[in-house]
Scaffold this active site. Sequence first.
Site, mmCIF file in Angstrom:
data_model
loop_
_atom_site.group_PDB
_atom_site.id
_atom_site.type_symbol
_atom_site.label_atom_id
_atom_site.label_comp_id
_atom_site.label_asym_id
_atom_site.label_seq_id
_atom_site.Cartn_x
_atom_site.Cartn_y
_atom_site.Cartn_z
ATOM 1 N N LYS A 108 27.224 36.372 49.580
ATOM 2 C CA LYS A 108 26.944 37.216 48.409
ATOM 3 C C LYS A 108 27.811 36.745 47.229
ATOM 4 O O LYS A 108 28.081 35.550 47.110
ATOM 5 C CB LYS A 108 27.131 38.694 48.748
ATOM 6 C CG LYS A 108 26.314 39.090 49.985
ATOM 7 C CD LYS A 108 26.281 40.578 50.250
ATOM 8 C CE LYS A 108 25.482 40.863 51.501
ATOM 9 N NZ LYS A 108 25.337 42.297 51.778
ATOM 10 N N HIS A 149 16.169 39.160 49.398
ATOM 11 C CA HIS A 149 17.251 39.972 49.961
ATOM 12 C C HIS A 149 17.185 41.382 49.386
ATOM 13 O O HIS A 149 16.810 41.580 48.228
ATOM 14 C CB HIS A 149 18.608 39.328 49.648
ATOM 15 C CG HIS A 149 19.740 39.965 50.388
ATOM 16 N ND1 HIS A 149 20.337 41.134 49.966
ATOM 17 C CD2 HIS A 149 20.359 39.623 51.551
ATOM 18 C CE1 HIS A 149 21.275 41.480 50.830
ATOM 19 N NE2 HIS A 149 21.309 40.575 51.793
ATOM 20 N N GLU A 158 16.197 43.280 57.514
ATOM 21 C CA GLU A 158 17.435 43.995 57.193
ATOM 22 C C GLU A 158 17.105 45.439 56.849
ATOM 23 O O GLU A 158 16.519 45.713 55.805
ATOM 24 C CB GLU A 158 18.220 43.358 56.053
ATOM 25 C CG GLU A 158 17.522 42.351 55.179
ATOM 26 C CD GLU A 158 18.256 42.166 53.866
ATOM 27 O OE1 GLU A 158 19.469 41.972 53.912
ATOM 28 O OE2 GLU A 158 17.615 42.242 52.803
#
Length: 248
Positions: A12, A94, A165
């Site tokens: 990140k 993401h 996720e």
Amino acid sequence: MGRKFVVGGNWKMNGDKNQINEIVNNLKKGPLDPNVEVIVGVPAIYLSYVKTIIPDNVEVAAQNCWKSPKGAFTGEISPAMIKDVGVNWVILGHSERRTIFGEKDELVAEKVAHALESGLKVIACIGETLEERESGKTEEVVFRQLKALVSAIGDKWENIVLAYEPVWAIGTGKTATPQQAQDVHHALRNWLSANVSGSVSDAVRIQYGGSVTAANAKELASCKDIDGFLVGGASLKPEFVEIVNANQ
């Protein structure tokens, strides 16, 4: 042939050169399970630097890219640039890109299509929010996100890793149980079998990415349809090596 376990470490927006040197030294020291593909997602400004110091058994990924090879897109990077510095992977879709930066399914699909056309391999992320899970919409949401990706991927499934996720299990203190994770992975495989092909469903690797730590990695790794992890915060710590080795 079984699906090769694949662990991604998404740094990140973290790390400076000193911290990156520490992380890389830790990866060099390992030892890393040779049967696991390891990929680290690096901030764009450090891609070239990490590429020069990373051990040969670890791949490097960009954390995002745009859907055109070049042009007036201030602040963006293209797959062509990523390849030009010797990097072969990119993470797209993401949950932080979707929620903080408002990326919709259609934009994620366009990015995935262009990255694949440019010869990059892609970790494509999908997942539901807490609100969506609590209203029983998990499958509806992940199937919608997956459906948007199918036409973008076309026949390039061998260059795709899917990452599930559960957004509700990232930094919320709530964690998905291995069974909850396995259930979604299994449902994704069934959807692929029905909507793409049995061979894609059998071959595509699906990572789990919801607060993976050294403590829960082994149990998650033992689930039939979980083929690896996309690790966030823990990828900055020495325990990342344990997570890579969780499938041994």
